[in-house]
Motif scaffolding. Structure first.
Motif, PDB file in Angstrom:
ATOM      1  N   LYS A  19      47.100  35.338  48.774  1.00 27.91           N
ATOM      2  CA  LYS A  19      47.925  36.055  47.709  1.00 27.91           C
ATOM      3  C   LYS A  19      48.943  35.346  47.353  1.00 27.91           C
ATOM      4  CE  LYS A  19      46.201  40.429  48.655  1.00 27.91           C
ATOM      5  NZ  LYS A  19      46.803  42.254  48.950  1.00 27.91           N
ATOM      6  N   GLU A  71      39.186  43.004  46.869  1.00 27.56           N
ATOM      7  CA  GLU A  71      39.938  43.382  45.588  1.00 27.56           C
ATOM      8  C   GLU A  71      39.922  42.443  44.416  1.00 27.56           C
ATOM      9  OE1 GLU A  71      44.234  44.766  47.192  1.00 27.56           O
ATOM     10  OE2 GLU A  71      43.806  43.054  48.613  1.00 27.56           O
ATOM     11  N   PHE A 119      42.107  41.075  40.885  1.00 24.37           N
ATOM     12  CA  PHE A 119      43.418  41.334  40.389  1.00 24.37           C
ATOM     13  C   PHE A 119      43.416  40.723  39.056  1.00 24.37           C
ATOM     14  CE2 PHE A 119      44.425  40.885  44.931  1.00 24.37           C
ATOM     15  CZ  PHE A 119      45.366  41.612  45.065  1.00 24.37           C
ATOM     16  N   TRP A 120      44.180  41.657  38.022  1.00 26.65           N
ATOM     17  CA  TRP A 120      43.801  41.197  36.722  1.00 26.65           C
ATOM     18  C   TRP A 120      45.147  40.291  36.316  1.00 26.65           C
ATOM     19  CZ3 TRP A 120      39.282  41.568  35.643  1.00 26.65           C
ATOM     20  CH2 TRP A 120      38.317  42.987  36.173  1.00 26.65           C
ATOM     21  N   LEU A 122      52.087  39.239  44.893  1.00 25.93           N
ATOM     22  CA  LEU A 122      50.671  39.484  44.059  1.00 25.93           C
ATOM     23  C   LEU A 122      50.475  41.055  43.998  1.00 25.93           C
ATOM     24  CD1 LEU A 122      48.541  38.060  42.319  1.00 25.93           C
ATOM     25  CD2 LEU A 122      47.102  38.282  44.484  1.00 25.93           C
ATOM     26  N   ASP A 123      50.702  41.844  45.059  1.00 24.65           N
ATOM     27  CA  ASP A 123      50.582  43.104  44.929  1.00 24.65           C
ATOM     28  C   ASP A 123      51.693  44.217  44.507  1.00 24.65           C
ATOM     29  OD1 ASP A 123      48.462  43.209  46.901  1.00 24.65           O
ATOM     30  OD2 ASP A 123      49.594  42.955  48.533  1.00 24.65           O
ATOM     31  N   GLN A 161      49.724  44.220  36.277  1.00 25.25           N
ATOM     32  CA  GLN A 161      48.546  43.868  36.068  1.00 25.25           C
ATOM     33  C   GLN A 161      48.027  44.417  34.614  1.00 25.25           C
ATOM     34  OE1 GLN A 161      45.438  43.552  39.199  1.00 25.25           O
ATOM     35  NE2 GLN A 161      47.113  44.335  40.806  1.00 25.25           N
TER      36      GLN A 161
END
Length: 673
Positions: A281, A376, A378-379, A391-392, A396
């Motif tokens: 991540k 998961e 991610f966009w 990243l979390d 997005q």
């Protein structure tokens, strides 16, 4: 930006002649004088005629309009003809410009009055599409004239080739006498045809071995739009026609142009080597920031450039690119780092209903990256300003449905996203000694997720300008307050949170009664009103755009000028996909009160069938979100009120309370979320 070719240059770029044999060009006869309701902006639109032929080596489109000048407001619009085309693959030919006055026709040669401009309407956004605009100013146009203009544009885009996809409207924001669309196609050509909002049915017949389809609407009234409609609704009668294909075929058309060899350009390879040791991540977030920081946004959509990215070497050497370039570069970098990622085509306007649309390579206007880490997805949008570290916690972007560019791919649902804590504002108001005294004002604002990224960009662009904007917004709410010290900014990139602290001296918010025995503070709510802007309509036809799922809070913390006693309240209001909380608490001893307003939106859109319940929720919340406080004063000083007086305070909520105070509210537009 505009480059003028002049009349001589325009003559070389513009064709002039009779329309093709397949075009129907009937003589127009004015049926009667237009009535007042048929006039709009000094014009009456009698005819819009569009004819398309798919029978030749490339698509050809004929356009004709007939309008009557009914007032001086329409002179400018009627006297200027603008047609945009892409000269690298399109040809523009004028067939007829005729002005009819008192039954007499005057033909105008467009080449004698034409200029061709290279106009870039999005130049300030660094978007260059290479399209030209043929500008023709018609001489001697007067009220009462009929202006009849006909031209054709032919050519196919080199990437999508013969794939056809068009959409036409059959009613407008004004009255129109007749709207006609005529389509000629080979009988064997497989087309998908869809209609919305009462669009007319096609009349079909065989004509010289081809299939002719004609859609026509007549004497259509102006369409009244509703506020806060989602961008994907079609309130106008609409027909869409496109070649029949499937989403995997669309993905296969574009995917080869985004392929990467695994070899990064010099310089980028060295940067990638420094990220290899990070956990996945962190590796992905660092790669995203690297691309966002390195590339300057610039879109050059000339010819093939509107649909395919440039080479990795060209992107990296120029340190610039559009969404296609940035996505290709980020995917190459993530792949080099051992991560699974693909470019994803999206539609920022109609992506939420893309699964209900016919498949077409012309369905997209943006490209992002889909990153898969375990279960998961991610966009990631590499064209955004550099985002936070984790990243979390980064924002997005989600556009409903997207098309990954990989073998066999079909549309994927991006989800609506979880409800995020977006904004928390706390205003701390000092207690004045007298009614006329100014108060100390401290405002603590916490921004999260996309609001944090917006504030970060604002302050990074210009700290001085951001501070001026803050002070200006506060003055709109409080009057001529004084900033006591520079605004303090704290940026927590790990949590993707931006916090600001403002300290002011604000003018006295209390207002004495005419006799000087009472002081009054009026609490007005501009915060929830801004979150619930859609006004009630009797019969809502279209969904309501509620915005991204979010939770926002606004809290007043007030030092009271006189002790108050009361239990306060804490109530929750439920509506469709939305809830609100209003709470008042008075501290023991009655010297501090807190007023909380909180609202949560769980879905981005609300169906029209739920509008009535939403409007009832909105009316209830807004009617119970303000209050008036009256406190006794003697010679301008606050005094402890007699017990019996406290029961005479009525709030906007319609309940009887022991007491509440006025806090000048913040300009609602400052908290635009």
């Amino acid at each position: 930006m505009a480059a003028d070719t002049g009349a001589a240059g325009a003559a070389e770029l513009l064709g002039h002649g009779s329309p093709a044999d397949w075009v129907e060009l009937a003589k127009f006869t004015r049926p009667r004088a237009p009535t007042p309701r048929e006039q709009h902006g000094g014009l009456c639109i009698w005819l819009t005629d569009t004819q398309i032929s798919l029978l030749g080596p490339s698509a050809a489109t004929f356009h004709r309009s007939v309008k009557e000048v009914t007032g001086t407001d329409g002179l400018q619009s009627a006297a200027v003809v603008n047609v945009t085309f892409e000269p690298s693959y399109e040809t523009l030919t004028f067939h007829r410009i005729c002005v009819v006055r008192n039954g007499q026709e005057r033909l105008i040669d467009p080449r004698a009055h034409a200029q061709v401009f290279r106009r870039e309407p999005d130049l300030e956004r660094a978007i260059y599409d290479g399209r030209l605009t043929a500008n023709i100013t018609l001489p001697d146009i007067r009220v009462g004239d009929l202006v009849d203009v006909a031209f054709s544009v032919s050519g196919d885009h080199p990437i999508v080739g013969r794939h056809f996809s068009r959409e036409w409207l059959f009613n407008w924001g004004c009255w129109v006498g007749e709207t006609r669309v005529r389509l000629l196609a080979p009988v064997e050509r497989r087309l998908t045809m869809l209609g919305w909002s009462g669009a007319p049915a096609a009349q079909e017949r065989l004509l010289n071995g081809a299939c002719e389809r004609v859609w026509r609407s007549q004497q259509t009234e102006a369409v009244e739009l509703e506020p806060d409609m989602p961008s994907w609704v079609r309130p106008y009668a609409t027909i869409r026609v496109c070649d029949r294909t499937a989403w995997p075929e669309v993905a296969a058309l574009f995917a080869p142009h985004y392929s990467t060899s695994g070899v990064l350009p010099p310089g980028l390879e060295e940067d990638a080597a420094g990220l290899v040791g990070l956990e996945p991540k962190a590796r992905a977030a660092a790669a995203l920031r690297l691309v966002q920081s390195a590339l300057r946004y610039q879109s050059v959509s000339l010819g093939e450039g509107g649909f395919v990215p440039r080479s990795l070497a060209d992107i990296w050497v120029s340190r610039s690119g559009d969404c296609k370039d940035a996505s290709r570069l980020l995917v190459a970098l993530l792949t080099r780092l051992g991560l699974t990622a693909h470019p994803v085509l999206v539609n920022t306007w109609k992506g939420w209903i893309l699964d209900q649309e016919p498949a077409s390579p012309l369905s997209f206007d943006h490209c992002i990256v889909g990153l898969t880490l375990g279960a998961e997805t991610f966009w990631l949008d590499p064209t955004m300003a550099p985002q936070a570290e984790e990243l979390d916690t980064i924002y997005q972007p989600r556009f409903g449905w997207g098309l990954p560019l990989k073998t066999g791919a079909s549309l994927v649902w991006m989800g609506v996203g979880e409800v995020v804590e977006l904004l928390h504002v706390e205003e701390i108001i000092g207690a004045p000694r007298t009614v006329a005294d100014p108060v100390e004002l401290e405002i603590r604002s916490s921004y999260f997720n996309w609001r944090a990224e917006m504030e970060r960009r604002r302050w990074d662009a210009s700290h001085a300008q951001a501070e001026r904007d803050y002070v200006s917004a506060r003055r709109n709410g409080y009057g001529e307050l004084e900033l006591l010290e520079p605004i303090h900014l704290a940026d927590d990139r790990k949590r993707n949170a931006v916090r600001t602290l403002e300290r002011y001296r604000a003018p006295a918010p209390w207002v004495a009664s005419p006799k000087g025995e009472m002081a009054e503070l009026l609490l007005r709510d501009g915060f929830l009103d801004h979150q619930l802007p859609t006004p009630e309509t009797s019969q809502r036809r279209w969904p309501i755009d509620l915005g991204r799922p979010r939770r926002v809070r606004h809290e007043y913390v007030v030092a009271l000028p006189a002790p108050l006693q009361g239990a306060g309240w804490d109530e929750t209001y439920e509506g469709p996909s939305v809830s609100a909380r209003l709470a008042l608490t008075v501290a023991p001893g009655g010297r501090e009160a807190r007023l909380l307003r909180e609202i949560e939106f769980r879905e981005p859109f609300l169906a029209a069938e739920q509008a009535a319940a939403y409007f009832r929720f909105r009316a209830k919340v807004l009617s119970e979100s303000g209050a008036t406080l009256r406190l006794p004063v003697q010679k301008g000083k606050f005094v402890t009120p007699p017990k019996g007086l406290l029961g005479n305070i009525q709030t906007y909520w319609g309940r009887w309370l022991f007491g509440i105070f006025w806090v000048a509210y913040i300009l609602a537009t400052f908290f635009d979320v």
